[in-house]
Design a protein around this motif. Structure first.
Motif, PDB file in Angstrom:
ATOM      1  N   TYR A   1       0.876  -1.175   0.000  1.00 39.44           N
ATOM      2  CA  TYR A   1       0.000   0.000   0.000  1.00 39.44           C
ATOM      3  C   TYR A   1       0.905   1.214   0.000  1.00 39.44           C
ATOM      4  O   TYR A   1       1.508   1.572   1.021  1.00 39.44           O
ATOM      5  CB  TYR A   1      -0.918   0.000   1.221  1.00 39.44           C
TER       6      TYR A   1
ATOM      7  N   ASP B   1      -2.113   3.843  -2.657  1.00 43.20           N
ATOM      8  CA  ASP B   1      -3.144   2.917  -3.133  1.00 43.20           C
ATOM      9  C   ASP B   1      -2.579   1.518  -2.982  1.00 43.20           C
ATOM     10  O   ASP B   1      -1.396   1.336  -2.652  1.00 43.20           O
ATOM     11  CB  ASP B   1      -3.487   3.219  -4.600  1.00 43.20           C
ATOM     12  N   THR B   2      -3.411   0.508  -3.236  1.00 41.20           N
ATOM     13  CA  THR B   2      -2.923  -0.871  -3.209  1.00 41.20           C
ATOM     14  C   THR B   2      -2.130  -1.092  -4.488  1.00 41.20           C
ATOM     15  O   THR B   2      -2.671  -1.478  -5.527  1.00 41.20           O
ATOM     16  CB  THR B   2      -4.086  -1.869  -3.092  1.00 41.20           C
TER      17      THR B   2
END
Length: 231
Positions: A40, A177-178
């Motif tokens: 992440y 973000d992932t």
């Protein structure tokens, strides 16, 4: 309809029917994963780690219910520690072949032990294709909050993982973000912070101790295995 075409159509229908009716066994439970690179993360930070780290990983399955190879594995856990040749998840990297150590729940019978190994290798694919050692030890794994990222894993003296959910203070650049997806199939997976990610074995020619990295996934898995029919 010509006889040859009719026969081919009939054969195709029989084949489809046979697969549709093939008995399956379902297995499901909790999943935990850590990496030596953040999963992440903002792209700028991720680019800074590619090629430098991310070659190590831990994957763990705690089976809550189900069978594999016809053997019940409910309540048992299996863990893989992995050393790859490049950053795992990098589409331009070449991480395989990877070396791995499998850690198997010491509560398993001999039959369950082999089924756990087979299950892990099926789920892990190339991650666990080249196992250099199988270790039997006590494993304690608990996913406390599957949607909140809290979990812990202790596998003998070899391995320790403890995770927590990602909070506001974990956003360093505001564009996180992932960036990477889980390394194995899951039904649900939340990125999490690995407060501790430690492997102390010697068989991978590397050990690691990492703290407070946004490098974990906590979630669940479910899959099916085709079962041989006696018909």
């Amino acid at each position: 309809m010509p006889r040859v075409v009719f026969a081919l159509v009939a054969l195709s229908l029989l084949t489809v029917s046979a697969f549709a009716q093939a008995p399956t066994a379902q297995i499901s439970g909790q999943y935990l994963e850590t990496r030596s690179a953040d999963v992440y993360v903002g792209q700028c930070f991720a680019n800074g780690e590619v090629g430098l780290t991310g070659e190590e990983a831990i994957v763990a399955w705690h089976i809550q219910e189900g069978k594999w190879d016809g053997v019940s594995l409910a309540g048992l856990t299996v863990v893989g520690a992995i050393k790859a040749q490049a950053t795992l998840g990098d589409p331009y990297g070449k991480p395989y072949p990877a070396k791995s150590v499998l850690i198997v729940d010491q509560q398993a019978t001999q039959q369950q032990r082999q089924a756990l190994i087979n299950f892990a290798q099926e789920m892990g694919g190339p991650l666990l294709q080249h196992v250099v050692r199988v270790v039997d030890t006590r494993i304690d794994m608990e996913v406390l909050q599957p949607h909140g990222g809290r979990a812990r894993l202790q596998a003998g003296d070899f391995l320790t993982v403890e995770t927590r959910g990602i909070g506001e203070k974990d956003h360093l650049c505001g564009n996180e973000d992932t960036f990477y997806q889980p390394l194995t199939a899951t039904t649900h997976a939340m990125p999490a912070v690995a407060m501790t990610d430690e492997y102390r074995g010697t068989d991978l020619n590397i050990s690691w101790t990492l703290h407070d990295k946004r490098s974990a996934f906590v979630g669940t898995f479910a899959t099916q295995q085709l079962v041989a029919s006696n018909r």
